[in-house]
Design a protein around this motif. Structure first.
Motif, PDB file in Angstrom:
ATOM      1  N   GLN A   5      54.302 -15.440 -17.359  1.00 39.46           N
ATOM      2  CA  GLN A   5      53.479 -15.671 -18.544  1.00 39.46           C
ATOM      3  C   GLN A   5      54.356 -15.958 -19.761  1.00 39.46           C
ATOM      4  O   GLN A   5      54.016 -16.791 -20.607  1.00 39.46           O
ATOM      5  CB  GLN A   5      52.587 -14.450 -18.808  1.00 39.46           C
ATOM      6  N   ALA A   6      55.486 -15.256 -19.831  1.00 36.89           N
ATOM      7  CA  ALA A   6      56.420 -15.494 -20.941  1.00 36.89           C
ATOM      8  C   ALA A   6      56.997 -16.904 -20.858  1.00 36.89           C
ATOM      9  O   ALA A   6      57.131 -17.595 -21.871  1.00 36.89           O
ATOM     10  CB  ALA A   6      57.537 -14.459 -20.909  1.00 36.89           C
ATOM     11  N   LEU A   7      57.322 -17.347 -19.650  1.00 35.84           N
ATOM     12  CA  LEU A   7      57.868 -18.695 -19.482  1.00 35.84           C
ATOM     13  C   LEU A   7      56.861 -19.758 -19.922  1.00 35.84           C
ATOM     14  O   LEU A   7      57.249 -20.819 -20.430  1.00 35.84           O
ATOM     15  CB  LEU A   7      58.265 -18.925 -18.021  1.00 35.84           C
ATOM     16  N   ALA A   8      55.591 -19.472 -19.746  1.00 35.76           N
ATOM     17  CA  ALA A   8      54.543 -20.425 -20.126  1.00 35.76           C
ATOM     18  C   ALA A   8      54.423 -20.586 -21.636  1.00 35.76           C
ATOM     19  O   ALA A   8      53.791 -21.538 -22.120  1.00 35.76           O
ATOM     20  CB  ALA A   8      53.204 -19.989 -19.539  1.00 35.76           C
ATOM     21  N   LEU A   9      55.053 -19.689 -22.390  1.00 34.20           N
ATOM     22  CA  LEU A   9      54.992 -19.785 -23.852  1.00 34.20           C
ATOM     23  C   LEU A   9      55.744 -21.000 -24.386  1.00 34.20           C
ATOM     24  O   LEU A   9      55.687 -21.292 -25.576  1.00 34.20           O
ATOM     25  CB  LEU A   9      55.551 -18.508 -24.480  1.00 34.20           C
ATOM     26  N   HIS A  10      56.461 -21.686 -23.507  1.00 33.58           N
ATOM     27  CA  HIS A  10      57.193 -22.872 -23.964  1.00 33.58           C
ATOM     28  C   HIS A  10      56.252 -23.928 -24.551  1.00 33.58           C
ATOM     29  O   HIS A  10      56.681 -24.778 -25.332  1.00 33.58           O
ATOM     30  CB  HIS A  10      58.017 -23.473 -22.830  1.00 33.58           C
ATOM     31  N   THR A  11      54.977 -23.856 -24.175  1.00 29.85           N
ATOM     32  CA  THR A  11      54.020 -24.830 -24.718  1.00 29.85           C
ATOM     33  C   THR A  11      53.906 -24.702 -26.235  1.00 29.85           C
ATOM     34  O   THR A  11      53.594 -25.671 -26.920  1.00 29.85           O
ATOM     35  CB  THR A  11      52.638 -24.644 -24.077  1.00 29.85           C
ATOM     36  N   GLN A  12      54.182 -23.514 -26.761  1.00 26.75           N
ATOM     37  CA  GLN A  12      54.134 -23.318 -28.216  1.00 26.75           C
ATOM     38  C   GLN A  12      55.233 -24.098 -28.922  1.00 26.75           C
ATOM     39  O   GLN A  12      55.113 -24.434 -30.099  1.00 26.75           O
ATOM     40  CB  GLN A  12      54.266 -21.827 -28.560  1.00 26.75           C
ATOM     41  N   LEU A  13      56.311 -24.371 -28.191  1.00 27.46           N
ATOM     42  CA  LEU A  13      57.472 -25.030 -28.793  1.00 27.46           C
ATOM     43  C   LEU A  13      57.529 -26.521 -28.504  1.00 27.46           C
ATOM     44  O   LEU A  13      58.446 -27.199 -28.964  1.00 27.46           O
ATOM     45  CB  LEU A  13      58.765 -24.386 -28.271  1.00 27.46           C
ATOM     46  N   ALA A  14      56.576 -27.008 -27.742  1.00 30.41           N
ATOM     47  CA  ALA A  14      56.652 -28.381 -27.250  1.00 30.41           C
ATOM     48  C   ALA A  14      56.780 -29.409 -28.363  1.00 30.41           C
ATOM     49  O   ALA A  14      57.488 -30.409 -28.223  1.00 30.41           O
ATOM     50  CB  ALA A  14      55.443 -28.698 -26.378  1.00 30.41           C
ATOM     51  N   HIS A  15      56.141 -29.173 -29.506  1.00 27.11           N
ATOM     52  CA  HIS A  15      56.194 -30.145 -30.602  1.00 27.11           C
ATOM     53  C   HIS A  15      57.453 -29.996 -31.439  1.00 27.11           C
ATOM     54  O   HIS A  15      57.801 -30.873 -32.226  1.00 27.11           O
ATOM     55  CB  HIS A  15      54.968 -29.999 -31.508  1.00 27.11           C
ATOM     56  N   GLN A  16      58.152 -28.866 -31.268  1.00 24.47           N
ATOM     57  CA  GLN A  16      59.333 -28.586 -32.072  1.00 24.47           C
ATOM     58  C   GLN A  16      60.626 -28.911 -31.331  1.00 24.47           C
ATOM     59  O   GLN A  16      61.615 -29.345 -31.926  1.00 24.47           O
ATOM     60  CB  GLN A  16      59.344 -27.105 -32.470  1.00 24.47           C
ATOM     61  N   SER A  17      60.627 -28.728 -30.018  1.00 21.81           N
ATOM     62  CA  SER A  17      61.863 -28.845 -29.248  1.00 21.81           C
ATOM     63  C   SER A  17      61.659 -29.707 -28.008  1.00 21.81           C
ATOM     64  O   SER A  17      60.659 -29.567 -27.301  1.00 21.81           O
ATOM     65  CB  SER A  17      62.346 -27.453 -28.824  1.00 21.81           C
ATOM     66  N   GLU A  18      62.640 -30.574 -27.750  1.00 26.25           N
ATOM     67  CA  GLU A  18      62.609 -31.389 -26.537  1.00 26.25           C
ATOM     68  C   GLU A  18      63.023 -30.578 -25.309  1.00 26.25           C
ATOM     69  O   GLU A  18      62.867 -31.037 -24.184  1.00 26.25           O
ATOM     70  CB  GLU A  18      63.540 -32.595 -26.694  1.00 26.25           C
ATOM     71  N   SER A  19      63.552 -29.393 -25.542  1.00 27.90           N
ATOM     72  CA  SER A  19      63.985 -28.532 -24.440  1.00 27.90           C
ATOM     73  C   SER A  19      63.244 -27.200 -24.502  1.00 27.90           C
ATOM     74  O   SER A  19      63.838 -26.137 -24.310  1.00 27.90           O
ATOM     75  CB  SER A  19      65.494 -28.300 -24.512  1.00 27.90           C
ATOM     76  N   ALA A  20      61.936 -27.263 -24.764  1.00 30.66           N
ATOM     77  CA  ALA A  20      61.144 -26.053 -25.000  1.00 30.66           C
ATOM     78  C   ALA A  20      61.226 -25.064 -23.836  1.00 30.66           C
ATOM     79  O   ALA A  20      61.404 -23.857 -24.043  1.00 30.66           O
ATOM     80  CB  ALA A  20      59.694 -26.432 -25.289  1.00 30.66           C
ATOM     81  N   ALA A  21      61.090 -25.559 -22.606  1.00 27.67           N
ATOM     82  CA  ALA A  21      61.123 -24.659 -21.456  1.00 27.67           C
ATOM     83  C   ALA A  21      62.475 -23.968 -21.331  1.00 27.67           C
ATOM     84  O   ALA A  21      62.557 -22.763 -21.092  1.00 27.67           O
ATOM     85  CB  ALA A  21      60.796 -25.435 -20.179  1.00 27.67           C
ATOM     86  N   LEU A  22      63.550 -24.739 -21.513  1.00 31.38           N
ATOM     87  CA  LEU A  22      64.892 -24.164 -21.448  1.00 31.38           C
ATOM     88  C   LEU A  22      65.095 -23.166 -22.582  1.00 31.38           C
ATOM     89  O   LEU A  22      65.731 -22.122 -22.384  1.00 31.38           O
ATOM     90  CB  LEU A  22      65.943 -25.272 -21.521  1.00 31.38           C
ATOM     91  N   ASP A  23      64.570 -23.460 -23.763  1.00 32.13           N
ATOM     92  CA  ASP A  23      64.704 -22.544 -24.898  1.00 32.13           C
ATOM     93  C   ASP A  23      64.155 -21.168 -24.544  1.00 32.13           C
ATOM     94  O   ASP A  23      64.795 -20.139 -24.793  1.00 32.13           O
ATOM     95  CB  ASP A  23      63.958 -23.086 -26.122  1.00 32.13           C
ATOM     96  N   ILE A  24      62.949 -21.143 -23.971  1.00 32.84           N
ATOM     97  CA  ILE A  24      62.325 -19.874 -23.602  1.00 32.84           C
ATOM     98  C   ILE A  24      63.149 -19.164 -22.531  1.00 32.84           C
ATOM     99  O   ILE A  24      63.358 -17.945 -22.586  1.00 32.84           O
ATOM    100  CB  ILE A  24      60.887 -20.097 -23.100  1.00 32.84           C
ATOM    101  N   GLU A  25      63.629 -19.925 -21.556  1.00 35.34           N
ATOM    102  CA  GLU A  25      64.439 -19.320 -20.490  1.00 35.34           C
ATOM    103  C   GLU A  25      65.692 -18.663 -21.058  1.00 35.34           C
ATOM    104  O   GLU A  25      66.052 -17.542 -20.674  1.00 35.34           O
ATOM    105  CB  GLU A  25      64.819 -20.378 -19.462  1.00 35.34           C
ATOM    106  N   LEU A  26      66.363 -19.347 -21.969  1.00 33.72           N
ATOM    107  CA  LEU A  26      67.588 -18.794 -22.556  1.00 33.72           C
ATOM    108  C   LEU A  26      67.303 -17.549 -23.378  1.00 33.72           C
ATOM    109  O   LEU A  26      68.076 -16.574 -23.366  1.00 33.72           O
ATOM    110  CB  LEU A  26      68.271 -19.851 -23.424  1.00 33.72           C
ATOM    111  N   MET A  27      66.194 -17.556 -24.102  1.00 32.20           N
ATOM    112  CA  MET A  27      65.813 -16.384 -24.885  1.00 32.20           C
ATOM    113  C   MET A  27      65.561 -15.184 -23.968  1.00 32.20           C
ATOM    114  O   MET A  27      66.021 -14.066 -24.228  1.00 32.20           O
ATOM    115  CB  MET A  27      64.565 -16.684 -25.713  1.00 32.20           C
TER     116      MET A  27
END
Length: 277
Positions: A5-27
């Motif tokens: 569920q936490a990984l799915a939060l990357h959708t919140q960053l989709a408009h801000q970052s081209e690497s949204a999914a990776l951003d969440i994973e690294l966090m």
């Protein structure tokens, strides 16, 4: 909240970052102190509430455009992680192209190397890491940057690397077999300065006068007095500065001048050999 569920939060960053999914994973990896493989091995694992709270805070910072490297305080480069700060550039993968080529040059086994404008120390530390018999001298004009590079050097326990403070060649003594630099090379009028991660990085490490070439010109000129006969100058530059860089080195008397391409196939690193005594 489960990891999946936490990984799915990357959708919140989709408009801000081209690497949204990776951003969440690294966090998540940083908060859990686990490798990325852990996230996909244990997707049903429930996250502790403090981790969820911290993750949400990180996401809010990312939504404001803050680079992930600044949020985490580290960035991977070469074979290690470096501490980073707003006082320096965030190390980028394309800079590894400079390191890779430096390691292929025909240098003495106990080469003496200078890294000008070292920032976090990325280039100097990668070279010192790969060549423990080399003497690597890194320098930066900004005191906070030099302190950061020294902290990274100490963490990696690289006794063959020294960090000095001073502008370009000012703190350097003696001559070198190799001089490397990732200097400021962006035109002050470049519109990209108002976009992406560079908004959070120091302008002093990004921009240079004369269409971004001023510091490259200074380094290339002065390096001739600090290079041993047969020594090399190797520097990073903008994707559209290859031709200008080759012309500059050739006019200054360097030989065997070439430009290398980065991982995106852009001209990124130019080098030349100083054969005069």
């Amino acid at each position: 909240m489960q990891i999946q569920q936490a990984l799915a939060l990357h959708t919140q960053l989709a408009h801000q970052s081209e690497s949204a999914a990776l951003d969440i994973e690294l966090m998540l990896c940083a908060l859990l102190d686990k490798p990325r493989s852990y996230l996909f091995t244990w997707p049903d694992k429930v996250l502790p509430e403090p981790v969820v709270t911290q993750l949400n805070r990180m996401i809010q910072r990312r939504l404001k455009g803050e680079p992930v490297a600044h949020i985490l305080g580290t960035r991977g480069f070469w074979d290690f992680d470096l501490d980073v700060s707003p006082h320096t550039l965030i190390p980028r993968p394309d800079t590894e192209c400079l390191v890779e080529h430096a390691l292929t040059l025909a240098l003495p086994s106990s080469a003496r190397v200078a890294d000008l404008g070292t920032g976090s120390g990325a280039i100097a530390l990668a070279l010192g890491w790969e060549r423990p018999e080399w003497e690597v001298v890194a320098s930066d004009y900004i005191a906070d940057a030099a302190a950061l590079a020294e902290r990274n050097r100490s963490k990696l326990q690289l006794d063959n690397v020294r960090v000095l403070q001073g502008s370009w060649f000012e703190p350097h003594v003696g001559t070198y077999d190799l001089i490397v630099s990732n200097p400021p090379y962006i035109d002050p009028d470049d519109p990209h300065l108002t976009q992406g991660d560079v908004r959070f990085e120091p302008l002093s490490a990004l921009v240079a006068d004369n269409k971004g070439m001023a510091d490259i010109e200074l380094i290339s000129d002065q390096a001739r007095a600090f290079l041993r006969p047969g020594g090399f100058l190797l520097f990073e530059h903008g994707y559209d500065q290859g031709d200008m860089s080759r012309t500059l080195l050739t006019e200054l008397g360097y030989e065997k001048v070439e430009t290398l391409r980065d991982y995106g196939n852009n001209e990124r690193v130019t080098f030349g050999q100083w054969l005069k005594s």
